[in-house]
Motif scaffolding. Sequence first.
Motif, PDB file in Angstrom:
ATOM      1  N   HIS A 192      -7.278  20.926  -1.563  1.00 30.33           N
ATOM      2  CA  HIS A 192      -7.474  19.338  -1.026  1.00 30.33           C
ATOM      3  C   HIS A 192      -7.261  18.545  -2.387  1.00 30.33           C
ATOM      4  N   LEU A 193      -7.207  17.381  -2.112  1.00 32.05           N
ATOM      5  CA  LEU A 193      -6.825  16.520  -3.183  1.00 32.05           C
ATOM      6  C   LEU A 193      -5.550  16.568  -3.738  1.00 32.05           C
ATOM      7  N   ILE A 194      -4.419  16.963  -3.050  1.00 34.48           N
ATOM      8  CA  ILE A 194      -3.082  17.484  -3.597  1.00 34.48           C
ATOM      9  C   ILE A 194      -2.167  16.163  -3.803  1.00 34.48           C
ATOM     10  N   THR A 195      -2.109  15.669  -4.820  1.00 42.31           N
ATOM     11  CA  THR A 195      -1.042  14.649  -5.157  1.00 42.31           C
ATOM     12  C   THR A 195       0.232  14.982  -4.911  1.00 42.31           C
ATOM     13  N   PHE A 196       0.952  13.960  -4.116  1.00 43.67           N
ATOM     14  CA  PHE A 196       2.262  13.977  -3.649  1.00 43.67           C
ATOM     15  C   PHE A 196       2.443  15.326  -2.417  1.00 43.67           C
ATOM     16  N   GLY A 197       1.281  15.795  -1.842  1.00 43.70           N
ATOM     17  CA  GLY A 197       1.025  16.690  -1.067  1.00 43.70           C
ATOM     18  C   GLY A 197       1.744  16.332   0.488  1.00 43.70           C
ATOM     19  N   MET A 198       2.166  15.281   0.622  1.00 43.29           N
ATOM     20  CA  MET A 198       2.710  14.844   1.704  1.00 43.29           C
ATOM     21  C   MET A 198       4.349  14.548   1.723  1.00 43.29           C
ATOM     22  N   ARG A 199       4.636  14.280   0.543  1.00 42.54           N
ATOM     23  CA  ARG A 199       6.267  13.921   0.482  1.00 42.54           C
ATOM     24  C   ARG A 199       6.953  15.253  -0.403  1.00 42.54           C
ATOM     25  N   CYS A 200       6.245  16.231  -0.679  1.00 46.18           N
ATOM     26  CA  CYS A 200       6.735  17.140  -1.566  1.00 46.18           C
ATOM     27  C   CYS A 200       7.620  17.962  -0.690  1.00 46.18           C
ATOM     28  N   ASP A 201       8.636  18.886  -1.572  1.00 40.27           N
ATOM     29  CA  ASP A 201       9.379  19.757  -0.890  1.00 40.27           C
ATOM     30  C   ASP A 201       8.813  21.111  -1.075  1.00 40.27           C
ATOM     31  N   THR A 237      -3.183   2.907  -5.862  1.00 42.05           N
ATOM     32  CA  THR A 237      -2.607   2.687  -4.367  1.00 42.05           C
ATOM     33  C   THR A 237      -1.125   3.280  -4.422  1.00 42.05           C
ATOM     34  N   GLY A 238      -0.826   3.931  -3.330  1.00 43.90           N
ATOM     35  CA  GLY A 238       0.303   4.230  -2.560  1.00 43.90           C
ATOM     36  C   GLY A 238       0.500   5.727  -3.053  1.00 43.90           C
ATOM     37  N   THR A 239       0.103   6.063  -4.136  1.00 47.71           N
ATOM     38  CA  THR A 239       0.165   7.786  -4.223  1.00 47.71           C
ATOM     39  C   THR A 239      -0.394   8.294  -3.112  1.00 47.71           C
ATOM     40  N   GLY A 295       0.780  -1.406   0.062  1.00 56.50           N
ATOM     41  CA  GLY A 295      -0.028  -0.017   0.142  1.00 56.50           C
ATOM     42  C   GLY A 295       0.763   1.158   0.058  1.00 56.50           C
ATOM     43  N   GLU A 296       2.118   1.125  -0.343  1.00 54.43           N
ATOM     44  CA  GLU A 296       2.970   2.431  -0.256  1.00 54.43           C
ATOM     45  C   GLU A 296       3.983   2.370  -1.522  1.00 54.43           C
ATOM     46  N   VAL A 297       4.472   3.553  -1.834  1.00 49.26           N
ATOM     47  CA  VAL A 297       5.414   3.828  -2.745  1.00 49.26           C
ATOM     48  C   VAL A 297       6.596   4.233  -2.426  1.00 49.26           C
ATOM     49  N   PRO A 298       7.597   3.470  -2.138  1.00 52.54           N
ATOM     50  CA  PRO A 298       8.802   4.015  -1.331  1.00 52.54           C
ATOM     51  C   PRO A 298       9.654   4.768  -2.290  1.00 52.54           C
ATOM     52  N   GLU A 299      10.373   5.518  -1.557  1.00 47.68           N
ATOM     53  CA  GLU A 299      11.499   6.432  -1.958  1.00 47.68           C
ATOM     54  C   GLU A 299      12.356   5.683  -2.948  1.00 47.68           C
ATOM     55  N   ALA A 300      12.437   4.570  -2.899  1.00 49.13           N
ATOM     56  CA  ALA A 300      13.544   3.759  -3.690  1.00 49.13           C
ATOM     57  C   ALA A 300      13.014   3.748  -5.091  1.00 49.13           C
ATOM     58  N   LEU A 301      11.695   3.605  -5.306  1.00 50.43           N
ATOM     59  CA  LEU A 301      11.052   3.497  -6.496  1.00 50.43           C
ATOM     60  C   LEU A 301      11.464   5.196  -7.366  1.00 50.43           C
ATOM     61  N   TRP A 302      11.139   6.037  -6.452  1.00 45.60           N
ATOM     62  CA  TRP A 302      11.590   7.492  -7.136  1.00 45.60           C
ATOM     63  C   TRP A 302      12.723   7.633  -7.484  1.00 45.60           C
ATOM     64  N   VAL A 325       1.586  25.613   8.033  1.00 44.42           N
ATOM     65  CA  VAL A 325       1.138  24.803   6.857  1.00 44.42           C
ATOM     66  C   VAL A 325       0.742  23.564   7.587  1.00 44.42           C
ATOM     67  N   ARG A 326      -0.393  23.121   7.462  1.00 39.87           N
ATOM     68  CA  ARG A 326      -0.898  21.948   8.053  1.00 39.87           C
ATOM     69  C   ARG A 326      -1.438  20.985   6.923  1.00 39.87           C
ATOM     70  N   ALA A 327      -0.612  19.855   6.863  1.00 37.14           N
ATOM     71  CA  ALA A 327      -1.095  18.839   5.790  1.00 37.14           C
ATOM     72  C   ALA A 327      -1.555  17.769   6.449  1.00 37.14           C
ATOM     73  N   GLU A 328      -3.055  17.142   6.098  1.00 40.91           N
ATOM     74  CA  GLU A 328      -3.480  15.808   6.310  1.00 40.91           C
ATOM     75  C   GLU A 328      -3.555  14.739   5.131  1.00 40.91           C
ATOM     76  N   ASP A 329      -3.028  13.677   5.709  1.00 39.90           N
ATOM     77  CA  ASP A 329      -3.051  12.495   4.554  1.00 39.90           C
ATOM     78  C   ASP A 329      -4.114  11.996   4.324  1.00 39.90           C
ATOM     79  N   ILE A 330      -4.531  11.958   2.964  1.00 43.19           N
ATOM     80  CA  ILE A 330      -5.921  11.369   2.805  1.00 43.19           C
ATOM     81  C   ILE A 330      -5.520  10.460   1.382  1.00 43.19           C
ATOM     82  N   SER A 331      -4.583   9.680   1.778  1.00 47.05           N
ATOM     83  CA  SER A 331      -3.973   8.742   0.747  1.00 47.05           C
ATOM     84  C   SER A 331      -4.895   7.545   0.465  1.00 47.05           C
ATOM     85  N   ASP A 332      -5.902   7.257   1.399  1.00 47.58           N
ATOM     86  CA  ASP A 332      -6.476   5.820   1.281  1.00 47.58           C
ATOM     87  C   ASP A 332      -7.577   5.802   0.247  1.00 47.58           C
ATOM     88  N   THR A 333      -7.225   5.502  -1.180  1.00 45.05           N
ATOM     89  CA  THR A 333      -8.124   5.870  -2.262  1.00 45.05           C
ATOM     90  C   THR A 333      -8.344   4.501  -2.843  1.00 45.05           C
TER      91      THR A 333
END
Length: 387
Positions: free
Chosen positions: A151-160, A201-203, A33-40, A189-197
């Motif tokens: 909202h619904l911001i893709t890569f909103g949790m892992r971006c710089d 999967t994993g994004t 259920g996750e996309v690891p940094e190793a894939l990036w 900045v407050r970011a809430e993870d809403i990745s359960d789609t």
Amino acid sequence: MVDEERFDRVRDEVGQWVRGPGERWAERIEETGEVPEALWAELNGLGFLRMAAPVEYGGQGLGFAQWMELMEIFSRSHGSIRMIVHVVNGIWRSMDGHASDDQRKRFVVPSVMGEIKIAFTLTEPGNGTGADITASVTREGDTYYLSGRKHLITFGMRCDYYLLAARLADTSGHRGTVALLVPRDAPGVRAEDISDTMGVTGTDHASLVFDRTPVPVDHRIGEEGEGLDVFLGGFLTPSRISVAMSCVGLARRAQQLAFDHARTRVTFGKSLTERQAIQFMLAENATDIEAARQLVLHAARRFEAGADDASMQSSMAKMHAVTMLTTVTDKALQIHGGLGYWKSQTIERVYRDARAQRFEEGTNEVQKAVVFRELLRQGAATGGGER
């Protein structure tokens, strides 16, 4: 644009990766259920995240239509893999047309090279995705203070950085908009993870709140009043074409899965491919896929040429390709019978991933509005149309 011989080599390299390591990554993503940094890191190391960027930025310099042919191949893989290569190969273009030389060095080139991640941050929870945005900024000296929600911001949790659309306080419409690069770790900045789609999967996706978040004025891309130009012309038009080609690639994967299953599945002494009903389904799918592919490539060439109708063509391509994908994946699942409903079957994942395409970069209803607006513009320009 690169020469045909080199492009053939790149296309073969992408195809081999998608069929081999890409499929193993897909299985791992579904399991965890996750996309690891190793894939990036792997995608970046192979140069897959800068294929369409200029050579002088460290990219491979592919023409846009060439890049779309590769997007079709990537899209046969997992939805999260497709999402990474789609977004990263496009976000630099959104900034580049309005960035200063200094901003190209600080943001555009590092994003191309995979040194920083930037999330496209336009959508808001309470309104549409255009001139009605309400996230606002006030300027005090050399700093903007940003307040609002996204909202619904893709890569909103892992971006710089968030490449974010806002408006100057007390303005309305297109002219009050600005495009800002907001640091992910900025105060307020407050970011809430809403990745359960359902699929893809994993994004990671995020819901964001900004409370007087300070943003340096030199993080503004373009001038005040050009915010939506950065987002709509610089990103959404080519991105809609890319999503349309993603539909083609995913549909082709569904069709191949259905065809392979039909050849091996035997009922009452006959393979499914010997039954006319299945033959017709597969023939219709093949025709629909090819028709959509040609429309997408046409839109890609129009965008590449800087044509006036590129926006309309992108919406036409996305609208048609999404409808095609819905039909093709439904038939492909039907050909699998009840077995296709089980998560052990790849078609189940493909079916879930396909559903996301129907609202990515705008629903079909939005695309129809864009097309009709352009038809009105053309009609006015020709005095009511050709006779």
